[in-house]
Design a protein around this motif. Structure first.
Motif, PDB file in Angstrom:
ATOM      1  N   THR A  28       0.842  -1.196   0.000  1.00 20.05           N
ATOM      2  CA  THR A  28       0.000   0.000   0.000  1.00 20.05           C
ATOM      3  C   THR A  28       0.878   1.247   0.000  1.00 20.05           C
ATOM      4  N   HIS A  33       8.395   4.077   2.822  1.00 17.80           N
ATOM      5  CA  HIS A  33       9.361   4.460   3.870  1.00 17.80           C
ATOM      6  C   HIS A  33      10.688   3.724   3.700  1.00 17.80           C
ATOM      7  N   HIS A  36      10.755  -0.111   3.149  1.00 15.50           N
ATOM      8  CA  HIS A  36      10.441  -0.573   1.787  1.00 15.50           C
ATOM      9  C   HIS A  36      11.663  -0.448   0.875  1.00 15.50           C
ATOM     10  N   LYS A  63      -6.326  -3.788   3.608  1.00 12.83           N
ATOM     11  CA  LYS A  63      -6.081  -2.741   4.594  1.00 12.83           C
ATOM     12  C   LYS A  63      -7.101  -1.625   4.432  1.00 12.83           C
ATOM     13  N   ASP A 126       5.632 -10.783   7.275  1.00 14.17           N
ATOM     14  CA  ASP A 126       4.239 -10.558   7.674  1.00 14.17           C
ATOM     15  C   ASP A 126       3.307 -10.923   6.529  1.00 14.17           C
ATOM     16  N   ARG A 151      10.783 -10.002   8.717  1.00 14.69           N
ATOM     17  CA  ARG A 151      10.486  -8.620   9.126  1.00 14.69           C
ATOM     18  C   ARG A 151      10.106  -8.632  10.593  1.00 14.69           C
ATOM     19  N   VAL A 191      15.087  -3.121   9.446  1.00 16.78           N
ATOM     20  CA  VAL A 191      14.781  -1.681   9.497  1.00 16.78           C
ATOM     21  C   VAL A 191      13.427  -1.590  10.202  1.00 16.78           C
ATOM     22  N   VAL A 193      10.498  -0.290  11.044  1.00 20.60           N
ATOM     23  CA  VAL A 193       9.555   0.799  10.767  1.00 20.60           C
ATOM     24  C   VAL A 193       8.332   0.201  10.081  1.00 20.60           C
ATOM     25  N   ALA A 195       4.441   1.544   8.158  1.00 22.59           N
ATOM     26  CA  ALA A 195       3.676   2.705   7.693  1.00 22.59           C
ATOM     27  C   ALA A 195       2.677   3.136   8.765  1.00 22.59           C
ATOM     28  N   THR A 196       2.128   2.166   9.469  1.00 17.79           N
ATOM     29  CA  THR A 196       1.148   2.488  10.516  1.00 17.79           C
ATOM     30  C   THR A 196       1.781   3.374  11.588  1.00 17.79           C
TER      31      THR A 196
HETATM   32  P1  ATP Z   1       1.439  -1.269   7.569  1.00 16.01           P
HETATM   33  O1  ATP Z   1       2.046  -0.564   8.721  1.00 16.01           O
HETATM   34  O2  ATP Z   1       0.120  -0.676   7.128  1.00 16.01           O
HETATM   35  O3  ATP Z   1       1.361  -2.756   7.770  1.00 16.01           O
HETATM   36  P2  ATP Z   1       3.773  -1.577   5.921  1.00 16.01           P
HETATM   37  O4  ATP Z   1       4.806  -0.705   6.520  1.00 16.01           O
HETATM   38  O5  ATP Z   1       3.788  -3.041   6.230  1.00 16.01           O
HETATM   39  O6  ATP Z   1       2.346  -0.999   6.278  1.00 16.01           O
HETATM   40  P3  ATP Z   1       3.155  -2.224   3.175  1.00 16.01           P
HETATM   41  O7  ATP Z   1       2.953  -1.254   2.070  1.00 16.01           O
HETATM   42  O8  ATP Z   1       1.983  -2.988   3.609  1.00 16.01           O
HETATM   43  O9  ATP Z   1       3.819  -1.357   4.384  1.00 16.01           O
HETATM   44  O10 ATP Z   1       4.347  -3.211   2.871  1.00 16.01           O
HETATM   45  C1  ATP Z   1       4.729  -3.603   1.564  1.00 16.01           C
HETATM   46  C2  ATP Z   1       5.765  -4.707   1.669  1.00 16.01           C
HETATM   47  O11 ATP Z   1       6.931  -4.217   2.345  1.00 16.01           O
HETATM   48  C3  ATP Z   1       5.305  -5.946   2.465  1.00 16.01           C
HETATM   49  O12 ATP Z   1       5.805  -7.116   1.822  1.00 16.01           O
HETATM   50  C4  ATP Z   1       5.956  -5.756   3.818  1.00 16.01           C
HETATM   51  O13 ATP Z   1       6.211  -6.983   4.448  1.00 16.01           O
HETATM   52  C5  ATP Z   1       7.248  -5.064   3.441  1.00 16.01           C
HETATM   53  N1  ATP Z   1       7.771  -4.208   4.493  1.00 16.01           N
HETATM   54  C6  ATP Z   1       7.200  -3.110   5.009  1.00 16.01           C
HETATM   55  N2  ATP Z   1       7.954  -2.554   5.954  1.00 16.01           N
HETATM   56  C7  ATP Z   1       9.067  -3.315   6.042  1.00 16.01           C
HETATM   57  C8  ATP Z   1      10.242  -3.266   6.863  1.00 16.01           C
HETATM   58  N3  ATP Z   1      10.395  -2.329   7.788  1.00 16.01           N
HETATM   59  N4  ATP Z   1      11.191  -4.224   6.676  1.00 16.01           N
HETATM   60  C9  ATP Z   1      11.006  -5.197   5.746  1.00 16.01           C
HETATM   61  N5  ATP Z   1       9.913  -5.291   4.948  1.00 16.01           N
HETATM   62  C10 ATP Z   1       8.963  -4.378   5.103  1.00 16.01           C
END
Ligand code: ATP
Length: 233
Positions: A28, A33, A36, A63, A126, A151, A191, A193, A195-196
């Motif tokens: 999403t 961030h 990603h 979501k 996740d 993650r 890393v 972090v 998005a929430t």
């Molecule tokens: P939310 O907080 O809403 O769950 P998110 O940070 O997981 O958002 P997404 O856009 O849902 O962001 O994630 C896209 C992809 O990036 C997913 O495969 C997720 O597992 C991965 N991802 C997100 N944040 C990280 C992170 N900090 N480290 C490794 N992979 C990540």
């Protein structure tokens, strides 16, 4: 590219160039961030991807929305990716009407790119743990490989039985020379972090500059995105 570098000559026989590997990182990205971007870099290196495409979801079926339009999330992804070598943005899910199902994206890409290139769906753990909830999840491997990395608090073991079953049939040590069909692991430096958590900080008026690319933070601030009660520009 030098045409010679696309061929490995063995005796009198010339073998075609190595199979192209295209990674797909869907999400999403609300907002995109540092986690990603680190995931994209780690995947590109560990899996030797020729290209990594960020694929922002149009209408997420999993979501609930933050109030920021898909077109704006896409713009943030474009700003974050910029001219990074080996990174690209694929906007098809934002352009497509209805819920964004990854299987539809893979079918479209396979039709466009033909049977040869390897497609590699890149996931955080996740998402892997969730895989059996995805639309037509068993068919994903007909069109792509899946590469997952750990993650945070989401282990790669102790998966639910349907995901374990998929792994039993498709788990491999490394990506094979095939266009699709394998599940592999790769590692990345954590890393921590999400998005929430970032949205919560932005709503409080914080400036998490270490976790957002400068151009993304600048856009968010100029348009007052993710502020409590803010609307999309
Ligand atoms: P939310 O907080 O809403 O769950 P998110 O940070 O997981 O958002 P997404 O856009 O849902 O962001 O994630 C896209 C992809 O990036 C997913 O495969 C997720 O597992 C991965 N991802 C997100 N944040 C990280 C992170 N900090 N480290 C490794 N992979 C990540």
């Amino acid at each position: 590219m030098n045409p010679e570098s696309r061929r490995h000559v063995t005796g009198n026989r010339a073998r075609a160039a190595p199979r192209r590997r295209i990674g797909l990182l869907g999400g999403t990205f609300d907002p995109i961030h540092a986690g990603h971007l680190a995931l994209g870099h780690a995947a590109r290196e560990a899996l030797r991807l020729d290209e990594l495409r960020f694929v922002p979801t149009g209408q997420s079926w999993q979501k609930t929305g933050s109030g920021v339009d898909a077109a704006v999330r896409l713009e943030l992804v474009r700003l974050a990716v910029g001219a990074t070598p080996g990174f690209a943005v694929d906007d098809r899910e934002v352009r497509r009407a209805g819920p964004s199902y990854t299987i539809d994206t893979l079918i479209e890409l396979r039709a466009e790119l033909g049977p040869e290139p390897a497609l590699v769906l890149v996931l955080g753990s996740d998402q892997l743990r969730n895989l059996a909830t995805w639309h037509r999840y068993r068919e994903l491997l007909q069109y792509a490989h899946i590469a997952a990395t750990r993650r945070g608090a989401h282990p790669l073991n102790d998966l639910e039985p349907r995901v374990e079953a998929l792994l039993a049939g498709h788990g491999r040590e490394a990506l094979p020379d095939a266009p699709s069909g394998a599940i592999v692991w790769f590692t990345m430096a954590p890393v921590p972090v999400s998005a929430t958590a970032l949205r919560a900080r932005l709503a409080r008026g914080e400036r998490p500059a270490e976790l957002l690319p400068a151009a993304v933070l600048d856009y968010i601030e100029r348009h007052r995105l993710y502020r409590a009660g803010a609307a999309s520009p």
